[in-house]
Design an enzyme around this catalytic site. Structure first.
Site, PDB file in Angstrom:
ATOM      1  N   ASP A 483     -26.363 -19.462 -68.122  1.00  0.00           N
ATOM      2  CA  ASP A 483     -26.894 -20.807 -68.369  1.00  0.00           C
ATOM      3  C   ASP A 483     -25.808 -21.847 -68.595  1.00  0.00           C
ATOM      4  OD1 ASP A 483     -29.577 -20.289 -68.232  1.00  0.00           O
ATOM      5  OD2 ASP A 483     -29.801 -19.861 -70.360  1.00  0.00           O
TER       6      ASP A 483
HETATM    7  C1  GLC Z   1     -29.410 -16.389 -72.912  1.00  0.00           C
HETATM    8  C2  GLC Z   1     -30.620 -16.730 -72.075  1.00  0.00           C
HETATM    9  C3  GLC Z   1     -30.549 -16.108 -70.709  1.00  0.00           C
HETATM   10  C4  GLC Z   1     -29.225 -16.347 -70.080  1.00  0.00           C
HETATM   11  C5  GLC Z   1     -28.086 -15.920 -70.974  1.00  0.00           C
HETATM   12  C6  GLC Z   1     -26.741 -16.245 -70.415  1.00  0.00           C
HETATM   13  O1  GLC Z   1     -29.483 -15.059 -73.325  1.00  0.00           O
HETATM   14  O2  GLC Z   1     -31.809 -16.322 -72.699  1.00  0.00           O
HETATM   15  O3  GLC Z   1     -31.580 -16.610 -69.896  1.00  0.00           O
HETATM   16  O4  GLC Z   1     -29.199 -15.660 -68.870  1.00  0.00           O
HETATM   17  O5  GLC Z   1     -28.210 -16.576 -72.214  1.00  0.00           O
HETATM   18  O6  GLC Z   1     -26.483 -17.601 -70.422  1.00  0.00           O
HETATM   19  C1  GLC Z   2     -27.133 -22.170 -74.623  1.00  0.00           C
HETATM   20  C2  GLC Z   2     -26.652 -20.775 -74.847  1.00  0.00           C
HETATM   21  C3  GLC Z   2     -27.226 -19.827 -73.856  1.00  0.00           C
HETATM   22  C4  GLC Z   2     -28.715 -19.983 -73.780  1.00  0.00           C
HETATM   23  C5  GLC Z   2     -29.099 -21.440 -73.552  1.00  0.00           C
HETATM   24  C6  GLC Z   2     -30.598 -21.551 -73.606  1.00  0.00           C
HETATM   25  O1  GLC Z   2     -26.624 -22.668 -73.461  1.00  0.00           O
HETATM   26  O2  GLC Z   2     -25.263 -20.678 -74.827  1.00  0.00           O
HETATM   27  O3  GLC Z   2     -26.918 -18.500 -74.227  1.00  0.00           O
HETATM   28  O4  GLC Z   2     -29.208 -19.206 -72.744  1.00  0.00           O
HETATM   29  O5  GLC Z   2     -28.533 -22.245 -74.533  1.00  0.00           O
HETATM   30  O6  GLC Z   2     -31.080 -22.826 -73.575  1.00  0.00           O
END
Ligand code: GLC
Ligand code: GLC
Length: 811
Positions: A483
């Site tokens: 993300d």
């Molecule tokens: C969080 C989110 C997931 C994402 C991950 C890596 O665990 O829930 O959707 O893939 O972060 O950013």
């Molecule tokens: C932030 C976190 C990521 C998560 C995302 C969800 O970017 O670092 O892990 O998946 O928020 O909105």
């Protein structure tokens, strides 16, 4: 240092010191009604949706930590104490918290009195039972004063935290006999209320927080409790609570039980009122009557235990390491079920107001529980697919209450659609149920725009094909699985979220992670097409997969590992040419799982580079070296300090991808070593450093570049649960459902003599004994089913309702 121990026979973790390095929590509830509860009684309860239907109030990031919950106060002479130590914090003579499968038991003792609280949500019930037993272990009679305490949340947890100008005037309650009803907003648009009851006469109560506690007091010394005198308050606005007051006399050796219930009631609009302004209490009374004796409570508790015996009975193993057994047989499966219920919404790190059910998250979670609850997994697949758009893209999240896509969270995460192929094919392999492919499933929840589920899969596959960049690699969109790798975002405004802010419309930034993912699930799509006789479809899809493999080999290889991406300007990301973050884990994981360039040695080289550059004592970090400054063209990933979260943290979710990669080249020792580095039961001894629960995975462990490597955060709600379970069972232990049977292909440490697994598969029991006389890591010499050798290593489907013996000789 440890703060408790595993009681595997009871499937419990027993905490013996209330001052754990962080609150260690458990989840109650399996259907619509849920609670989070800590080892000191902190936490909260909600119906279906932690944002829209929160029953009790909880303040995140409070001081001290985890303040507020379902508390009991016991006043014994001048001594006031709580069975879970908090909130009073009077030192106890003994303390124990047993977190079990959807229940918790907290037992405390002080001055000869023992109090044990058993807390659970009966199956299919919209209420939580808290049975407290008070026992006099002393030699003299005791006169005790028992106070209960919860604080109501005014339903919408977000508004409850923010809109005080309104909320301080809306709170309403009713009190009748031993039941306190919370009816805020009932007279207008809500057809629901909550109640807190006890199955005994009370000698007083309070519903106004300020009077009960005293305006300047904390929860640790409420005025009413310290004085031993309830005020019998009736809340009007401000902050309504529910506190019962009971006087208890106990002879030496005597014990008494009290059953408290926190319940939720929905009524039809016609049936809301008993009389003017008096709510219809009939449904509440019926609920209370269901569990108004200890016998009834214990019967429901035993039912809950039987429910879990059944769920956990579907896969169990026996190895020579009890830590592995307890992960696989108990805690990892349990955590997978919790992620089924919660997705990423409510934990002690997820506030329940920010996030609903994630599209990619929920699809991935499914591979951790589909063997336990296939029918609900099927329903979940449709819920998710219904939030997809006609072009294959999707809402990134949907709300569990409405099951509708959440527009505020945005979309355009280009990996999202592919995960639907994962969940669906895993479901079919587990169950043999192809019928879901023919069901009509809407787009964007619009029934007029429905197509078969198979079409959804096809559209998901072609979403990638239709969104390729200059190198023939998948465009990344807002971000892929990571993300925080926001290659089109270019945000310089601290007030906007990287997740939702307007992206540049780039058709340049490409993801090698999605490329690998596409090859893996593209092949699954092809395999499925062949299974159902769609050979033309399969042949057509094959061309795209082959083209992707070639594109990765030609443009995705950096010499020693796979690149991570191309950025907005077409520059390499995750290359030796970069100054920071030369290598990333995700593309190594997915491209090795896809075995891209295996003959050319790419898979092995990539995994060797992971070992050399990303591995550390506590797991595999996400990228290396960590970013030390903000790169506007990379986005959120470079906002995190080095070693945390997506910036070189050990993001446990993706470690199993490397483990699976290792099994592709037969390195069982390495795969298992990675497994044990992050498996919580293996970290119990370093609980003081690890900080979070030793019985469940956390999302992130601080990496080698961090200030405190090894410190865990974000426990419970993480794709880590499903991926580790899937990896250990299906790739390391190697027992994998396939369309036509159970494939057995272990990849284990060479020194193992073998292991045993019992696995329910399509109604039959398989008792599998794997033997490793030659001490190899991989390779199956012979499979013997019910005494007769078979060809190959796929055990065909055998008669349901029976137990079948499978002997596997490695070599
Ligand atoms: C969080 C989110 C997931 C994402 C991950 C890596 O665990 O829930 O959707 O893939 O972060 O950013
Ligand atoms: C932030 C976190 C990521 C998560 C995302 C969800 O970017 O670092 O892990 O998946 O928020 O909105």
């Amino acid at each position: 240092m440890k703060y408790g121990y595993f009681d595997d026979a009871n499937r419990e973790y027993v905490i013996t010191n209330p001052q754990t390095p962080y609150p260690w929590i458990n989840y109650l509830g399996n259907d619509d009604f849920f609670s989070l509860t800590s080892n000191t009684g902190g936490g909260y309860t909600f119906y279906k949706d932690a944002k829209f239907r929160r029953l009790t109030r909880y303040r995140y990031n409070n001081v001290p930590v985890d303040n507020g919950g379902k508390y009991f106060y016991i006043k014994d002479g001048d001594t006031v104490w709580s069975p879970g130590w908090k909130p009073v914090k009077t030192p106890l003579d003994s303390y124990e918290c047993r977190h079990g499968m959807s229940y918790s038991k907290i037992k405390g003792a002080k001055n000869g009195v023992e109090a044990e609280v058993l807390q659970f949500i009966p199956l299919g019930f919209w209420g939580e039972v808290l049975k407290i037993q008070l026992k006099n272990n002393g030699t003299e009679a005791k006169k005790l004063k028992l106070f209960s305490f919860i604080e109501w949340c005014l339903w919408n947890a977000e508004d409850d935290n923010a809109n005080f100008q309104r909320n301080f005037s809306t709170g309403e309650v009713e009190i009748e006999n031993s039941v306190i009803y919370h009816k805020t907003e009932f007279k207008e648009r809500r057809n629901h209320y909550a109640f807190y009851s006890v199955n005994a006469p009370i000698q007083g109560y309070d519903t106004d927080r300020e009077t009960f506690l005293g305006l300047y007091n904390d929860f640790d010394r409420p005025d009413a409790v310290m004085e031993g005198k309830p005020r019998n308050t009736h809340a009007h606005g401000w902050s309504p609570i529910a506190s019962h007051y009971i006087e208890v006399e106990l002879q030496p050796g005597e014990a008494k039980d009290f059953v408290f219930m926190l319940g939720y009631v929905e009524v039809t609009p016609e049936d809301k009122w008993e009389s003017k302004s008096i709510i219809n209490k009939r449904p509440a009374k019926a609920m209370i009557a269901k569990f108004d004796t200890t016998e009834k409570v214990m019967a429901a508790y035993n039912e809950l235990r039987a429910y879990w015996d059944n769920l956990l009975g579907k896969i169990s193993i026996k190895s020579n390491d009890e830590r592995l057994d307890r992960m696989v047989n108990i805690w990892n499966q349990y955590q997978c079920m919790v992620t089924f219920n919660m997705s990423r919404s409510a934990s002690f790190f997820e506030s329940g107001i920010g996030r609903g059910m994630g599209f990619r998250d929920s699809n991935q979670d499914l591979i951790g529980f589909v063997h336990q609850i296939p029918a609900r997994a099927r329903e979940r697949i449709f819920d998710i697919a219904s939030t997809q758009f006609e072009d294959g893209s999707c809402y990134h999240q949907y709300q569990p209450l409405t099951k509708k896509g959440n527009a505020a969270i945005g979309g355009d995460f280009n990996d999202d659609p592919l995960w639907l192929i994962l969940s669906t094919t895993e479901y079919i392999k587990e169950t043999g149920d192809f019928s879901l492919l023919d069901e009509m499933v809407p787009f964007d929840n619009d029934e007029t725009k429905a197509k078969t589920h198979f079409e959804h899969l096809k559209i998901s596959f072609y979403f990638t094909v239709n969104n390729l960049g200059p190198h023939g690699l998948p465009l990344i969109g807002r971000a892929d699985w990571n993300d925080c790798l926001n290659l089109n975002c270019f945000s310089s405004d601290p007030n906007e979220s990287f997740q939702t802010t307007g992206n540049k419309k780039g058709r340049t930034a490409e993801s090698l992670m999605i490329a690998g993912l596409f090859v893996v699930y593209g092949r699954e799509f092809i395999k499925l097409c062949k299974q159902i006789g769609k050979h033309d479809e399969a042949a057509e899809a094959q061309k795209h997969v082959d083209a992707m493999v070639e594109a990765v080999k030609a443009h995705g290889w950096d010499g020693e590992w796979y690149l991570r991406a191309y950025d907005y300007f077409g520059r390499k990301v995750g290359s030796n040419e970069n100054e920071e973050s030369k290598i990333f884990i995700e593309s190594q994981g997915w491209c090795t799982m896809a075995e891209i360039g295996k003959e050319e040695g790419m898979v092995k080289k990539s995994l060797d580079s992971v070992k050399e550059r990303l591995d550390c004592k506590y797991g595999i970090v996400l990228n290396n070296p960590a970013f030390t400054k903000y790169y506007i063209e990379y986005g959120e990933i470079s906002t995190y300090p080095a070693g945390y979260k997506e910036n070189a943290g050990i993001f446990c979710h993706n470690n199993p991808w490397i483990m699976i990669g290792e099994t592709m080249i037969g390195r069982g020792d390495q795969a298992y070593e990675y497994y044990t580095k992050i498996a919580p039961a293996f970290l119990e001894e370093i609980s003081d450093l690890h900080k979070v629960e030793p019985y469940v995975y956390c999302q992130m462990i601080a990496g080698k570049d961090a200030f405190k490597p090894g410190e865990g955060k974000n426990s419970w709600l993480s794709g880590t649960a499903a991926w580790n379970f899937y990896t250990i069972v299906q790739y390391i232990l190697g027992v994998k459902p396939d369309y036509n049977g159970l494939s057995i292909n272990p990849c284990i440490p060479a020194e193992w003599d073998g292991f045993e697994m019992t696995r329910e598969f399509r109604g039959a029991q398989y008792k599998i004994a794997v033997k490793n006389p030659d001490h190899v890591s991989k390779g199956v010499k012979q499979v013997i089913v019910n005494g007769a050798p078979i060809e190959g290593n796929v055990v065909p489907m055998l008669e349901a309702g029976k137990t079948h013996n499978v002997e596997v000789i490695m070599g």
